[in-house]
Design an enzyme around this catalytic site. Structure first.
Site, mmCIF file in Angstrom:
data_model
loop_
_atom_site.group_PDB
_atom_site.id
_atom_site.type_symbol
_atom_site.label_atom_id
_atom_site.label_comp_id
_atom_site.label_asym_id
_atom_site.label_seq_id
_atom_site.Cartn_x
_atom_site.Cartn_y
_atom_site.Cartn_z
ATOM 1 C CG ASP A 77 -1.828 -1.540 1.293
ATOM 2 O OD1 ASP A 77 -2.431 -1.544 0.590
ATOM 3 O OD2 ASP A 77 -1.815 -1.646 2.293
ATOM 4 C CE LYS A 127 3.358 -2.391 -4.741
ATOM 5 N NZ LYS A 127 2.835 -2.235 -3.253
ATOM 6 N N GLY A 180 -4.158 -4.074 -4.513
ATOM 7 C CA GLY A 180 -4.921 -2.873 -5.132
ATOM 8 C C GLY A 180 -4.084 -1.843 -5.611
ATOM 9 C CG HIS A 181 -0.965 -1.356 -7.763
ATOM 10 N ND1 HIS A 181 0.097 -1.851 -8.563
ATOM 11 C CD2 HIS A 181 -0.812 -1.919 -6.618
ATOM 12 C CE1 HIS A 181 0.648 -2.654 -7.950
ATOM 13 N NE2 HIS A 181 0.186 -2.744 -6.681
ATOM 14 C CD GLN A 204 0.790 -9.184 -2.840
ATOM 15 O OE1 GLN A 204 1.240 -9.532 -3.419
ATOM 16 N NE2 GLN A 204 -0.718 -8.952 -2.682
#
Length: 427
Positions: free
Chosen positions: A13, A16, A40-41, A222
């Site tokens: 988180d 990225k 999630g991005h 991650q």
């Protein structure tokens, strides 16, 4: 080198996707190499928010996206994400997305196993219940299904028999309903025609791209502290999150990886269970959470918040091969009177400068904190280092010194161009 590997340097988180999106402007290809839709991005472009899980972040810029063999691919989740992007005006076709033929499939049975395992644990790990871990277990156990199997229905049925025979014995032992092969098979065969047009030889595409001088960004999910080998085990993910994972997870030669950019917030967060030495609880933790919007992109789970841990960051950089840092969310610290950074640990009364391997020792660590002056005014949207408050610049310099890695860029807001670039990762 014309390639850049982007790695989460903390517990995930870190932002990225935002960094990958910025790099994608100057790149030709963005390749995902690990994880699944448990990550999630989030990208914000001209006020529009894009939430990605499996799709490489360069898709938003129209760059070629590759999903490598190291990714655990849930075909239903991928197609749902493609449909969501289409609703936002981003059309994902085989011309802009290719999937490695050897990527592992995540099946409904994996989600059921994930949920049951988490319920059975005396102390849950805090998984996302998306079935990623069980899918990787099947991969290592040599009974997993791969994307290429969708093209051969007879072989697919045979392999599915082996997989379900293994798992249904476990379900029956727990008194749970076993999975029916025909129902799962029908679902896979129905979805195959939409997935197969995207399938290709990702390793070959990357080799040709490198030989022709094209730029590739390898997008990790991650983070180092969730790596199955180097993270705070057992509170980790099931894949390799370090630079080596970019090579094994796409088929690119390790000598072609190039720069390794580690992404870290200027504070720290963690989702789920596990040790978090610099965690801040109570009102201050709540303030960081609210100001930073620290809730999971896909799950909505609140993140635990704390001060930046430079011991952890330094160790992560060494084992992951990080040689440049991107610091994110500087603007979240606007208005704090005091800012703290963890610069060491105390373990059973002794000062140490590394993170121990055992979970028991990690839980007993106490942070050694160093205070920094906060600053007045806002850093939001600042794009020049010289425009930063003196105290903010001093904090960045201190982080560089403590970690021993130069800072490449600092983000100061959610928009893709709210960033200060000190040195380009592309060389």
């Amino acid at each position: 080198m014309s390639n850049v590997v982007v790695i989460g340097a903390q517990w995930g988180d870190e932002g990225k996707g935002r960094i990958v999106d910025w790099l994608a402007e100057k790149a030709d290809i963005v390749a995902r190499y690990n994880g699944g839709h448990n990550a999630g991005h989030t990208l914000v472009v001209n006020g529009q928010t894009y939430k990605l899980a499996l799709l490489p972040s360069g898709i938003v810029r129209g760059k070629l996206g590759l999903i490598g063999n190291g990714v655990a691919l849930d075909p239903e989740a991928l197609l749902a994400e493609i449909d969501r992007m289409a609703a936002l005006g981003i059309r994902v076709t085989p011309e802009v997305l290719q999937i490695a033929e050897t990527a592992t499939l995540v099946l409904p049975v994996h989600r059921a196993i994930d949920s049951a395992q988490e319920r059975l644990r005396a102390k849950p790990l805090g998984t996302t219940l998306r079935g990623i871990g069980p899918a990787y277990e099947d991969k290592v156990g040599r009974r997993g299904l791969r994307v290429c199997d969708l093209a051969e229905p007879e072989l697919l049925a045979q392999k599915l028999d082996v997989l379900l025979e293994h798992h249904n014995a476990w379900f029956r032992g727990l008194g749970l309903e076993p999975f029916q092969r025909d129902q799962v098979l029908r679902g896979l065969l129905a979805i195959a025609p939409r997935i197969l047009p995207f399938v290709g030889r990702v390793w070959e595409q990357l080799d040709k791209a490198h030989s022709s001088g094209k730029r590739t960004v390898f997008e990790g999910s991650q983070a180092v502290m969730l790596d199955v080998d180097w993270g705070s085990y057992p509170y980790v993910t099931s894949s390799s999150t370090v630079a080596a994972g970019a090579a094994s997870g796409t088929g690119i030669a390790p000598s072609h990886l190039g720069q390794v950019l580690g992404v870290s917030k200027v504070y720290a967060t963690r989702v789920g269970e596990g040790p978090f030495t610099s965690e801040v609880e109570g009102t201050l933790g709540d303030v960081l959470r609210q100001r930073g919007g620290e809730y999971g992109v896909n799950t909505g789970r609140p993140r635990r918040c704390g001060w930046l841990d430079t011991v952890q960051l330094r160790q992560s950089s060494k084992v992951a091969g990080i040689n440049l840092l991107a610091l994110t969310k500087l603007d979240v610290l606007d208005g704090f009177d005091s800012i703290y950074v963890c610069v060491g640990y105390e373990l059973d009364g002794k000062r140490i400068d590394y993170m121990p391997s055992t979970n028991a020792e990690q839980q007993r660590l106490r942070p050694v904190l160093k205070r920094f002056d906060g600053w007045e005014g806002s850093t939001r949207g600042i794009r020049s280092y010289s425009d930063l408050p003196r105290e903010a610049a001093a904090l960045i310099e201190a982080i560089q010194q403590e970690v021993g890695i130069p800072v490449s860029m600092v983000t100061t807001g959610p928009e893709r161009d709210d960033a200060i670039v000190l040195r380009s990762p592309f060389t």
